[in-house]
Scaffold this motif. Sequence first.
Motif, mmCIF file in Angstrom:
data_model
loop_
_atom_site.group_PDB
_atom_site.id
_atom_site.type_symbol
_atom_site.label_atom_id
_atom_site.label_comp_id
_atom_site.label_asym_id
_atom_site.label_seq_id
_atom_site.Cartn_x
_atom_site.Cartn_y
_atom_site.Cartn_z
ATOM 1 N N TYR A 1 -21.888 -16.299 -18.656
ATOM 2 C CA TYR A 1 -21.568 -16.478 -19.675
ATOM 3 C C TYR A 1 -23.275 -15.746 -20.099
ATOM 4 O O TYR A 1 -24.393 -15.601 -19.549
ATOM 5 C CB TYR A 1 -22.100 -18.282 -19.406
ATOM 6 N N THR B 1 -24.057 -19.993 -26.859
ATOM 7 C CA THR B 1 -24.037 -19.335 -25.591
ATOM 8 C C THR B 1 -22.134 -18.992 -26.060
ATOM 9 O O THR B 1 -21.505 -19.938 -26.753
ATOM 10 C CB THR B 1 -23.936 -20.419 -24.871
ATOM 11 N N ALA C 1 -20.195 -19.917 -23.206
ATOM 12 C CA ALA C 1 -19.303 -20.789 -22.801
ATOM 13 C C ALA C 1 -18.924 -21.937 -23.213
ATOM 14 O O ALA C 1 -19.712 -22.205 -24.487
ATOM 15 C CB ALA C 1 -21.094 -21.195 -21.420
ATOM 16 N N SER D 1 -21.771 -23.074 -29.371
ATOM 17 C CA SER D 1 -21.380 -22.663 -28.752
ATOM 18 C C SER D 1 -19.749 -21.558 -29.379
ATOM 19 O O SER D 1 -19.222 -22.261 -30.334
ATOM 20 C CB SER D 1 -20.080 -23.543 -27.816
#
Length: 339
Positions: A173, A250, A252, A290
Amino acid sequence: MQVGPRNLITDVPGLRVGNAQDDTLKSGATVLLGDAPFVASVAVMGGAPGTRETDLLEPDKMVDQIDALVLAGGSAYGLDAATGVQERLRQNKRGFTIGPAVIPIVPAAIIFDLLNNGAKDWDRNPYYDLGLQAYDSASRKFDIGTAGAGTGALSAMHKGGLGSASFVLDSGYTVGALVAANPIGAVTQPNSRHFWAAPFEIDGEFGGLGPSPQSGITSPEPSLKVAAMSRFGPVPHAAPTNTTIAIVATDAPLTKAECKRLATAAHDGMARAIMPSHTPHDGDLIFALSTSKRTAEPPADLMSLGNAAAHCLSRAIARAIYHATPAAGDLLPCWSKET
């Protein structure tokens, strides 16, 4: 953790950043866009925030994904940059849909840069147009330092700026940070050029001076920023004339509540890079996003992501000041021009 290929927040796949600035105004705007809608939340730890649409980012609120985040100068006037971005999103039919209606949700945060010796005697608020320009310039590659929302930023002892940094974790990630650094606090230790963030520097990315040997520091130097702004008239000691605003991102997969926790953890990075931070006179705020919405278990390693986000933000803050460049009428010196 390894630095991403650009060492920018756009190392997170699916993100673009656009900057626009007016050098005469000594201010600007920055937009972060997703190729697709993204999950986001926010954590505010400063005492004087200036924001738009942040309530919707709380985990218990209905809107689950957004298309853009805006950072801008201009204090409350700068929130109009988000209106320009919203208009471009509407034209591209992107936003929260209710039947045939499309409503772009564009959360934003601003810094105070109205007393930086720029020309603020406008007849029409310039930030709407800056928002349009920032949207139109969005790319994987963008300038940092004296650019976008960081154009007119000032820290306690040096010219501030726009900064960014990234990490690729062992999990695969990516985590990135984007920041407009305009704090009342200092980013360097007293009477030195050593950044507070020096322990987290990678490959000399902000000068390579390393940590200062000083220890036992409890009081900051008298602020050059406060003294410089006072030339324009009395500035109350408690005036909200500062703020560091940031985005951490991110790929992730996270829920909105997990983005909230990521934003909260990232504030540690601000505290490690700016002394003091989170004061009553700063609007210190971090958005977290995200690009991959979590729909199933198991969850991502939020502890590792938060640690990476905090370190990334510390580096981004130092890079903002390191990359700042001089311009006519500046009130404070650039770190890079000191000897």
